[in-house]
Scaffold this motif. Structure first.
Motif, mmCIF file in Angstrom:
data_model
loop_
_atom_site.group_PDB
_atom_site.id
_atom_site.type_symbol
_atom_site.label_atom_id
_atom_site.label_comp_id
_atom_site.label_asym_id
_atom_site.label_seq_id
_atom_site.Cartn_x
_atom_site.Cartn_y
_atom_site.Cartn_z
ATOM 1 N N TRP A 111 0.478 -1.392 -0.416
ATOM 2 C CA TRP A 111 -0.156 0.116 0.253
ATOM 3 C C TRP A 111 0.809 1.546 0.441
ATOM 4 O O TRP A 111 1.837 1.312 0.132
ATOM 5 C CB TRP A 111 -1.059 0.105 1.272
ATOM 6 C CG TRP A 111 -2.084 -1.374 1.006
ATOM 7 C CD1 TRP A 111 -2.612 -2.355 0.421
ATOM 8 C CD2 TRP A 111 -2.770 -1.091 1.868
ATOM 9 N NE1 TRP A 111 -3.440 -2.451 0.157
ATOM 10 C CE2 TRP A 111 -4.110 -2.488 1.527
ATOM 11 C CE3 TRP A 111 -2.830 -0.784 3.499
ATOM 12 C CZ2 TRP A 111 -4.725 -2.961 2.722
ATOM 13 C CZ3 TRP A 111 -3.873 -0.547 3.902
ATOM 14 C CH2 TRP A 111 -4.855 -2.397 3.483
ATOM 15 N N GLY A 112 0.282 2.042 -0.710
ATOM 16 C CA GLY A 112 1.089 3.337 -0.397
ATOM 17 C C GLY A 112 2.248 3.783 -1.369
ATOM 18 O O GLY A 112 2.696 4.596 -1.083
ATOM 19 N N LYS A 113 2.252 2.963 -2.543
ATOM 20 C CA LYS A 113 3.622 2.625 -3.521
ATOM 21 C C LYS A 113 3.052 3.432 -5.027
ATOM 22 O O LYS A 113 4.035 2.744 -5.555
ATOM 23 C CB LYS A 113 4.668 1.081 -3.357
ATOM 24 C CG LYS A 113 4.901 1.376 -2.207
ATOM 25 C CD LYS A 113 5.351 -0.190 -1.645
ATOM 26 C CE LYS A 113 5.958 0.103 -0.084
ATOM 27 N NZ LYS A 113 6.892 -1.078 0.609
ATOM 28 N N GLY A 114 2.582 3.309 -5.215
ATOM 29 C CA GLY A 114 1.916 3.503 -6.259
ATOM 30 C C GLY A 114 1.619 2.700 -7.176
ATOM 31 O O GLY A 114 1.241 2.514 -8.514
ATOM 32 N N ILE A 115 1.636 1.772 -6.600
ATOM 33 C CA ILE A 115 1.255 0.191 -7.339
ATOM 34 C C ILE A 115 -0.322 -0.216 -7.875
ATOM 35 O O ILE A 115 -0.164 -0.448 -9.235
ATOM 36 C CB ILE A 115 1.126 -1.099 -6.626
ATOM 37 C CG1 ILE A 115 3.138 -1.166 -6.182
ATOM 38 C CG2 ILE A 115 1.241 -2.435 -7.144
ATOM 39 C CD1 ILE A 115 3.847 -2.083 -5.108
ATOM 40 N N MET A 116 -1.251 0.190 -6.966
ATOM 41 C CA MET A 116 -2.523 -0.384 -8.177
ATOM 42 C C MET A 116 -2.585 0.629 -8.694
ATOM 43 O O MET A 116 -3.546 0.361 -10.337
ATOM 44 C CB MET A 116 -4.019 0.515 -6.902
ATOM 45 C CG MET A 116 -5.280 -0.616 -7.444
ATOM 46 S SD MET A 116 -4.611 -2.484 -7.976
ATOM 47 C CE MET A 116 -4.447 -3.382 -7.037
ATOM 48 N N PRO A 117 -2.337 2.386 -8.817
ATOM 49 C CA PRO A 117 -2.713 3.257 -9.948
ATOM 50 C C PRO A 117 -2.535 2.915 -11.430
ATOM 51 O O PRO A 117 -2.761 2.837 -12.645
ATOM 52 C CB PRO A 117 -2.608 4.506 -9.637
ATOM 53 C CG PRO A 117 -2.511 4.312 -8.743
ATOM 54 C CD PRO A 117 -2.326 3.010 -7.309
ATOM 55 N N GLU A 118 -1.093 2.189 -11.661
ATOM 56 C CA GLU A 118 -0.227 1.532 -12.850
ATOM 57 C C GLU A 118 -0.621 -0.183 -13.085
ATOM 58 O O GLU A 118 -0.993 0.493 -14.731
ATOM 59 C CB GLU A 118 1.851 1.023 -11.927
ATOM 60 C CG GLU A 118 2.352 0.764 -12.928
ATOM 61 C CD GLU A 118 3.267 -0.401 -12.260
ATOM 62 O OE1 GLU A 118 3.943 -1.418 -12.651
ATOM 63 O OE2 GLU A 118 3.919 0.210 -10.495
ATOM 64 N N ILE A 119 -1.042 -0.621 -12.271
ATOM 65 C CA ILE A 119 -2.133 -1.604 -12.739
ATOM 66 C C ILE A 119 -3.086 -1.448 -13.054
ATOM 67 O O ILE A 119 -3.879 -1.849 -14.309
ATOM 68 C CB ILE A 119 -2.021 -2.615 -10.884
ATOM 69 C CG1 ILE A 119 -0.963 -3.160 -11.179
ATOM 70 C CG2 ILE A 119 -3.476 -4.227 -11.543
ATOM 71 C CD1 ILE A 119 -0.499 -4.475 -9.960
ATOM 72 N N VAL A 120 -4.208 -0.118 -12.532
ATOM 73 C CA VAL A 120 -5.703 -0.006 -12.981
ATOM 74 C C VAL A 120 -5.501 0.833 -14.585
ATOM 75 O O VAL A 120 -5.840 0.703 -15.279
ATOM 76 C CB VAL A 120 -5.736 0.500 -11.739
ATOM 77 C CG1 VAL A 120 -7.166 1.610 -12.876
ATOM 78 C CG2 VAL A 120 -6.583 0.339 -10.306
#
Length: 184
Positions: A111-120
């Motif tokens: 969490w909080g590492k910009g991972i999910m926006p990258e994936i989304v």
């Protein structure tokens, strides 16, 4: 490509840090490790896992949805470790109206590492370019501020809150809705 062609073979996508691929039962230990945490399931419409079999069952449910052409859920495999850190994909696919709903979850360690926006962003691009969606929407508990932030960072716009939309875990809960529209 079109919606029908997408379901012929599970598509593999790639981001800077992840391979987005079909989940297998070998991913169950990683999925169990985060779905057994109350912080992950707090806003999810299921109880925290207590047995590894629940992770296997969820993987099989996701994969059956693909076979039945109802959904597509990618496992997010970290390139650096080969381990699944979360999932993301489309459900509530509505081919008639060229839209789908997106959903996701991620292990708290990331969490909080910009991972999910990258994936989304990668999955949204696939939805527009290969699945011919015009609209992709997301429903989330408005108390889940992090999920709202992920969507905004991914280009979604908040549209409003549907009051007492779902009955989850013994109570009625609101659902915020956000969407992103294909730009011609």
């Amino acid at each position: 490509m079109g919606l029908e062609n997408v379901f012929e073979q599970f598509p593999i996508l790639e981001t800077e840090r992840f391979y987005l691929r079909k989940l297998t039962t070998e991913d169950a230990p990683e999925m169990f490790s985060y779905f057994s945490q109350d912080d992950v399931t707090k806003y999810y419409n299921l109880e925290s896992f207590t047995h590894r079999q629940q992770a296997i069952d969820l993987i099989e449910k996701f994969n059956l949805g693909f076979i039945e052409r109802r959904q597509i859920r990618w496992g997010a495999e970290l390139k650096e470790t080969g381990r699944v850190a979360g999932t993301c994909g489309f459900h509530a696919i509505d081919a008639k109206n060229f839209k789908a709903e997106i959903g996701y979850e991620l292990h708290p360690d990331y969490w909080g590492k910009g991972i999910m926006p990258e994936i989304v962003k990668e999955i949204v691009a696939f939805g527009f370019e290969k699945m011919d969606f015009n609209r992709i929407e997301a429903m989330y508990d408005p108390r889940n501020e992090q999920s709202g932030k992920v969507l905004i960072k991914s280009g979604f716009q908040y549209e409003g809150t549907l009051r007492k939309r779902y009955f989850e875990k013994g109570q009625f809960v609101d659902a915020a809705i956000a969407s992103i529209i294909k730009i011609p």
